[in-house]
Design an enzyme around this catalytic site. Structure first.
Site, PDB file in Angstrom:
ATOM      1  N   CYS A  23     -15.325  21.025  57.139  1.00 19.92           N
ATOM      2  CA  CYS A  23     -15.064  21.077  55.728  1.00 19.92           C
ATOM      3  C   CYS A  23     -16.214  21.861  54.990  1.00 19.92           C
ATOM      4  CB  CYS A  23     -15.040  19.487  55.187  1.00 19.92           C
ATOM      5  SG  CYS A  23     -14.659  19.539  53.422  1.00 19.92           S
ATOM      6  N   GLY A  56      -5.503  27.669  62.160  1.00 15.98           N
ATOM      7  CA  GLY A  56      -5.616  28.758  61.272  1.00 15.98           C
ATOM      8  C   GLY A  56      -4.713  29.710  61.241  1.00 15.98           C
ATOM      9  N   ASP A  57      -3.924  29.819  60.103  1.00 19.86           N
ATOM     10  CA  ASP A  57      -2.852  30.733  59.891  1.00 19.86           C
ATOM     11  C   ASP A  57      -1.758  31.069  60.638  1.00 19.86           C
ATOM     12  OD1 ASP A  57      -4.786  31.453  57.873  1.00 19.86           O
ATOM     13  OD2 ASP A  57      -5.605  33.066  59.097  1.00 19.86           O
ATOM     14  N   GLY A  89      -1.638  23.512  59.389  1.00 19.69           N
ATOM     15  CA  GLY A  89      -2.159  23.032  58.171  1.00 19.69           C
ATOM     16  C   GLY A  89      -1.111  23.173  57.117  1.00 19.69           C
TER      17      GLY A  89
HETATM   18  C1  LIG Z   1      -5.490  21.019  50.880  1.00 20.86           C
HETATM   19  C2  LIG Z   1      -6.460  20.710  51.953  1.00 20.86           C
HETATM   20  C3  LIG Z   1      -7.304  19.874  52.502  1.00 20.86           C
HETATM   21  C4  LIG Z   1      -7.944  19.632  53.759  1.00 20.86           C
HETATM   22  N1  LIG Z   1      -8.756  18.618  54.006  1.00 20.86           N
HETATM   23  C5  LIG Z   1      -9.068  18.724  55.227  1.00 20.86           C
HETATM   24  C6  LIG Z   1      -9.802  17.602  55.751  1.00 20.86           C
HETATM   25  O1  LIG Z   1      -9.570  16.382  55.140  1.00 20.86           O
HETATM   26  N2  LIG Z   1     -10.394  17.584  57.078  1.00 20.86           N
HETATM   27  C7  LIG Z   1     -10.332  18.689  57.900  1.00 20.86           C
HETATM   28  O2  LIG Z   1     -10.829  18.761  58.859  1.00 20.86           O
HETATM   29  N3  LIG Z   1      -9.610  19.846  57.363  1.00 20.86           N
HETATM   30  C8  LIG Z   1      -9.240  19.872  56.258  1.00 20.86           C
HETATM   31  N4  LIG Z   1      -8.343  20.989  55.665  1.00 20.86           N
HETATM   32  C9  LIG Z   1      -8.374  22.235  56.457  1.00 20.86           C
HETATM   33  C10 LIG Z   1      -7.218  22.043  57.316  1.00 20.86           C
HETATM   34  O3  LIG Z   1      -7.230  21.193  58.327  1.00 20.86           O
HETATM   35  C11 LIG Z   1      -7.068  23.449  58.315  1.00 20.86           C
HETATM   36  O4  LIG Z   1      -8.117  23.545  59.215  1.00 20.86           O
HETATM   37  C12 LIG Z   1      -7.032  24.540  57.437  1.00 20.86           C
HETATM   38  O5  LIG Z   1      -6.082  24.748  56.426  1.00 20.86           O
HETATM   39  C13 LIG Z   1      -6.568  25.861  58.228  1.00 20.86           C
HETATM   40  O6  LIG Z   1      -5.377  25.742  58.734  1.00 20.86           O
HETATM   41  P1  LIG Z   1      -3.943  26.436  58.402  1.00 20.86           P
HETATM   42  O7  LIG Z   1      -4.291  27.749  58.131  1.00 20.86           O
HETATM   43  O8  LIG Z   1      -3.129  26.129  59.323  1.00 20.86           O
HETATM   44  O9  LIG Z   1      -3.883  25.680  56.883  1.00 20.86           O
HETATM   45  C14 LIG Z   1      -7.672  21.193  54.539  1.00 20.86           C
HETATM   46  C15 LIG Z   1      -7.163  22.162  54.088  1.00 20.86           C
HETATM   47  C16 LIG Z   1      -6.301  22.089  52.911  1.00 20.86           C
HETATM   48  C17 LIG Z   1      -5.523  23.494  52.537  1.00 20.86           C
END
Ligand SMILES: Cc1cc2nc3c(=O)[nH]c(=O)nc-3n(C[C@H](O)[C@H](O)[C@H](O)COP(=O)(O)O)c2cc1C
Length: 346
Positions: free
Chosen positions: A112, A215-216, A238
């Site tokens: 985070c 990621g992505d 995500g």
């Molecule tokens: C709205 C939002 C809230 C998130 N909250 C957390 C969280 O509580 N804990 C965490 O480890 N990552 C959190 N993330 C990061 C995601 O778990 C992930 O690592 C990140 O979005 C990259 O993956 P993606 O490209 O598939 O979205 C959050 C991301 C978003 C967009």
């Protein structure tokens, strides 16, 4: 590597993750209703709670906001509960609390980047302090019987990857799995996820620990490329899962040899189901739940053509979004869905 079995089921301790496709923890989104929805849509091997503050759990254990996050149940099995904090003793205490509340896996948040968390030395800030980061992992592993996993970014400062060194320490401390989001904390969500970091982590600790790339991941094509590039054991999705919670079935077909998903999902009916599950399982006042739902439903491309890719929003989508941000009650939501149905049929 044959693409059909690019990924194989794995075990975290004795918990089977099949298929090895994980829903990312996302604060404000991945509550019990969304996790249940993803489970219903199928092909997601592991879900995770929203992040929970170990400091609040230790110093103000009855905090309503924190206790609301204890929303998991065995229906979601298998799942992980995520904690954040930079004090090893508080993290150990919090891990024991969530373990006794039924968490089958404890995940530690070291990804985070938001100032509220990172400025206190928690989340991704720990990647700038590896001795403390390892101490936190060690304390949590020693505190609980259940397996411990960690979610990290590439590092804190762009160009200075610390995830590899961290993973070596975490493996030694007894963590079973590390998820690597290939952005640096200071990047937030800017730029692209650098999956060479997950590849390096896999090379360094792959014989001792499971490595999940994150990621992505947008579609089966990008997912396959990331698996090939990193040799990872699993993938975590995500933001694309917020737009299309049925993405896991598509990924499982391409990467795990699962049968092709035969259902054509309509974002509108899936969003409606999320509302039903929210009414059933989220125990908060209507005003608060509906306000949260507005944010949770916005990522769906309601009103987009079924097979959209990343085109600009269609005029109907914009119209529906403008209506959605105004809903206040479950009745408003029902009226919104009826209106949207009618507009889509035109
Ligand atoms: C709205 C939002 C809230 C998130 N909250 C957390 C969280 O509580 N804990 C965490 O480890 N990552 C959190 N993330 C990061 C995601 O778990 C992930 O690592 C990140 O979005 C990259 O993956 P993606 O490209 O598939 O979205 C959050 C991301 C978003 C967009």
């Amino acid at each position: 590597m044959t693409t059909e079995t690019a990924l194989r089921p794995f075990r975290i301790g004795d918990i089977l993750v099949d298929p090895p496709l994980l829903l990312a923890p996302m604060a404000g989104h991945t509550n019990v209703a969304f996790r249940t929805l993803v489970r219903e849509l199928g092909s997601c091997g592991l879900v995770c709670s929203e992040l929970i503050s170990s400091h609040v759990l230790t110093t103000n254990p009855q905090s309503r906001k924190t206790r609301d996050l204890f929303d998991w149940s065995d229906r979601e099995w298998p799942f992980a509960v995520q904690l954040f904090g930079a004090d090893p003793a508080e993290m150990a205490h919090a891990a024991r609390v969530v373990e006794s509340a039924g968490a089958p896996i404890v995940d530690i948040n070291m990804g985070c980047w938001v100032p509220k968390v990172a400025k206190k030395g928690c989340g991704a800030a720990l990647l700038d302090n590896l001795p403390l980061a390892t101490e936190v992992v060690q304390a949590v592993v020693e505190a609980v019987q259940v397996p411990v996993t960690v979610k990290v970014r590439a590092g804190f400062v762009p160009g200075q990857p610390t995830a590899v060194d961290f993973a070596c320490g975490a493996a030694k401390a007894g963590a079973k799995l590390v998820t690597v989001h290939g952005r640096y904390a200071k990047q937030g969500f800017k730029g692209e996820s650098d999956h060479t970091i997950a590849a390096r982590v896999k090379e360094a600790v792959g014989d001792r620990m499971l490595v999940v790339a994150n990621g992505d991941i947008l579609d089966p094509h990008s997912a396959r490329e990331i698996v090939e590039q990193t040799n990872c054991d699993g993938l975590m999705v995500g933001r694309e899962a917020l737009r299309r919670p049925w993405i896991f079935a598509q990924l499982a077909h391409t990467l795990c040899g699962h049968p092709p998903p035969n259902e054509r999902h309509r974002p509108l009916s899936i969003a409606r189901r999320q509302v039903e599950l929210t009414e059933k399982w989220v125990k908060k006042p209507e005003k608060i739940v509906v306000r949260e739902l507005r944010g949770q439903l916005l990522p769906y491309r309601l009103g987009a053509p079924t097979h959209y890719r990343n085109e600009k929003r269609a005029p109907l989508e914009n119209e529906l979004r403008q209506l959605l941000v105004k809903v206040q009650t479950f009745e408003d939501l029902e009226n919104f869905f009826c209106h949207a149905e009618t507009r889509l049929q035109k």
